[in-house]
Enzyme design. Structure first.
Site, mmCIF file in Angstrom:
data_model
loop_
_atom_site.group_PDB
_atom_site.id
_atom_site.type_symbol
_atom_site.label_atom_id
_atom_site.label_comp_id
_atom_site.label_asym_id
_atom_site.label_seq_id
_atom_site.Cartn_x
_atom_site.Cartn_y
_atom_site.Cartn_z
ATOM 1 N N VAL A 105 45.342 33.312 0.730
ATOM 2 C CA VAL A 105 45.276 34.133 -0.488
ATOM 3 C C VAL A 105 44.846 35.566 -0.196
ATOM 4 C CG1 VAL A 105 44.818 32.215 -2.068
ATOM 5 C CG2 VAL A 105 42.887 33.517 -1.141
ATOM 6 N N LYS A 106 44.383 35.843 1.008
ATOM 7 C CA LYS A 106 43.887 37.190 1.322
ATOM 8 C C LYS A 106 45.066 38.116 1.670
ATOM 9 C CE LYS A 106 39.831 35.466 0.547
ATOM 10 N NZ LYS A 106 38.784 34.976 1.416
ATOM 11 N N ILE A 107 44.791 39.272 2.277
ATOM 12 C CA ILE A 107 45.834 40.300 2.392
ATOM 13 C C ILE A 107 46.886 39.950 3.459
ATOM 14 C CG2 ILE A 107 46.252 42.774 2.752
ATOM 15 C CD1 ILE A 107 44.544 42.353 0.306
#
Ligand SMILES: *Cc1c(COP(=O)(O)O)cnc(C)c1O
Length: 385
Positions: free
Chosen positions: A187-189
């Protein structure tokens, strides 16, 4: 269902991972070093040490700075539990500093007031962990001034913020901190599936972080406690962990890194659209300080929620039923049952608690289409009526 966050995987990523699978090394091979060097170069930091999660990165960062029983670590209550748990893994105690209601990051005036009190009481923290919430850097220059005055170490929890900038410099440069931590959760960059990294400009810290990742073992003759038995020899000189990343993950990360700037640009486009489309609605949209270029991991709006968050709850349920995967970031860490057992109480950090009752993260990820985004806005407008 439109999720609130989602990884983007392209053919080039798949090929990169397959190439590792066909090679001689699938765990500790050459790609980890390439990934570390590429992230460090991107950020302008001297060293990067890849690990199997940001949680491991936070723990090894605390351990490398010598955090132990009797020591204190302070962080933001508006974060994922890992930012605080890392202190407890080391046998240290944890406390929180309430947030600024605009940036939703640790409040500098509150931090300063707490430091004055702690100095008088002889209870200064050894480490402070500013969290770059939603991808926006904390005021790191101000944190540095206080770190120099009160003598604490600084670990930036930049799990949300690879690709962000602070006063023009990349987050991760460690200009104002001892260590910066990134997360590569999907879910992060950018993602390595599970994964994280510590960055630092200090060569001794980098050596120690590398050792802690691998059971506290060294193969450096200079570091050994007694003469090596032979060329096969390694020595364990402290207690470390198995926090290693695999080459398969590093290959995915390296491939993703090539698209980092594009991802962050796309997030900015979507944020600009949200800002415009939501401007007529009775909600508060995220605010970004002019010193910061956010990575926009999240787009958290505030719903003026009425009593005890009832309004926000109804809107959450309406959106979920409409197929929009909104989420809430974060339940204040000190209100978790485990932290209540340690002695924290509801009411301890009122700004974080007030924000929590109103918070709703709207879907934001590079693959979110503009029509999907329009449907999020339409659903929210209906929910608010
Ligand atoms: C995701 C996250 C972590 C933990 O990351 P993992 O890689 O899942 O261990 C830590 N801190 C913050 C602020 C996060 O959002």
């Amino acid at each position: 269902m439109i999720p609130y966050g989602r990884q983007n995987i392209e053919e080039s990523d798949i090929e990169a991972v397959i190439n590792v699978l066909r090679s001689d090394w699938i765990t500790q091979g050459p790609v980890i070093g390439q990934f570390e060097a590429a992230v460090a170069a991107y950020c302008g930091a001297k060293f990067g040490i890849a690990v199997n999660s940001a949680t491991s990165a936070l723990h090894s960062a605390c351990a490398a700075l010598g955090l132990g029983p009797g020591d204190r670590l302070w962080t933001s209550p508006n974060t994922f539990v890992a930012s605080a748990n890392c202190a407890l893994y080391c046998g240290a105690s944890v406390d929180f500093v309430d947030i600024d209601p605009r940036t939703l990051n640790m409040s500098i005036p509150v931090l300063e007031a707490r430091l004055v009190e702690a100095e008088a009481a002889g209870t200064l923290p050894k480490i402070i962990v500013p969290v770059h919430f939603a991808g926006q850097s904390c005021d790191m220059q101000a944190v540095r001034v206080l770190a120099d005055r009160y003598g604490f170490y600084v670990i930036e929890d930049a799990s949300h913020a690879i690709g962000a900038r602070y006063q023009g410099d990349p987050v991760g440069s460690c200009c104002y901190s001892d260590i910066t931590v990134f997360s590569f959760h999907p879910v992060k960059i950018i993602t390595t599936a599970e994964g994280g990294m510590t960055l630092t400009n200090n060569p001794e810290l980098a050596d120690r972080l590398r050792r802690l990742r691998n059971h506290g073992l060294t193969r450096e003759p200079d570091m050994m406690r007694y003469a090596p038995d032979g060329p096969w020899c390694y020595q364990q000189i402290e207690l470390g962990y198995n926090y290693r990343m695999t080459d398969m993950q590093a290959a995915l990360g390296l491939s993703q890194l090539a698209r980092l700037d594009e991802y962050v640009r796309r997030r900015h486009q979507l944020v600009a659209r949200y800002d415009q489309l939501l401007s007529g609605l009775p909600i508060t949209i995220p605010w970004c300080h002019p010193d910061c270029y956010s990575a926009y991991h999240l787009y958290p709006v505030r719903i003026n929620s009425g009593l005890a968050g009832q309004g926000r709850r109804e809107i959450y349920e309406y959106m979920q039923a409409a197929g929009i995967g909104v989420n809430v970031h974060y339940i204040p860490v000190h209100t978790q049952p485990y932290y209540q057992d340690i002695g924290f109480r509801k009411g301890d950090f009122p700004e974080a608690e007030r924000y929590y009752l109103e918070a709703l993260s709207l879907p934001l990820f590079p693959g979110l289409g503009t029509e999907e985004q329009d449907s999020v806005v339409d659903a929210l407008a209906r929910a608010l009526k």
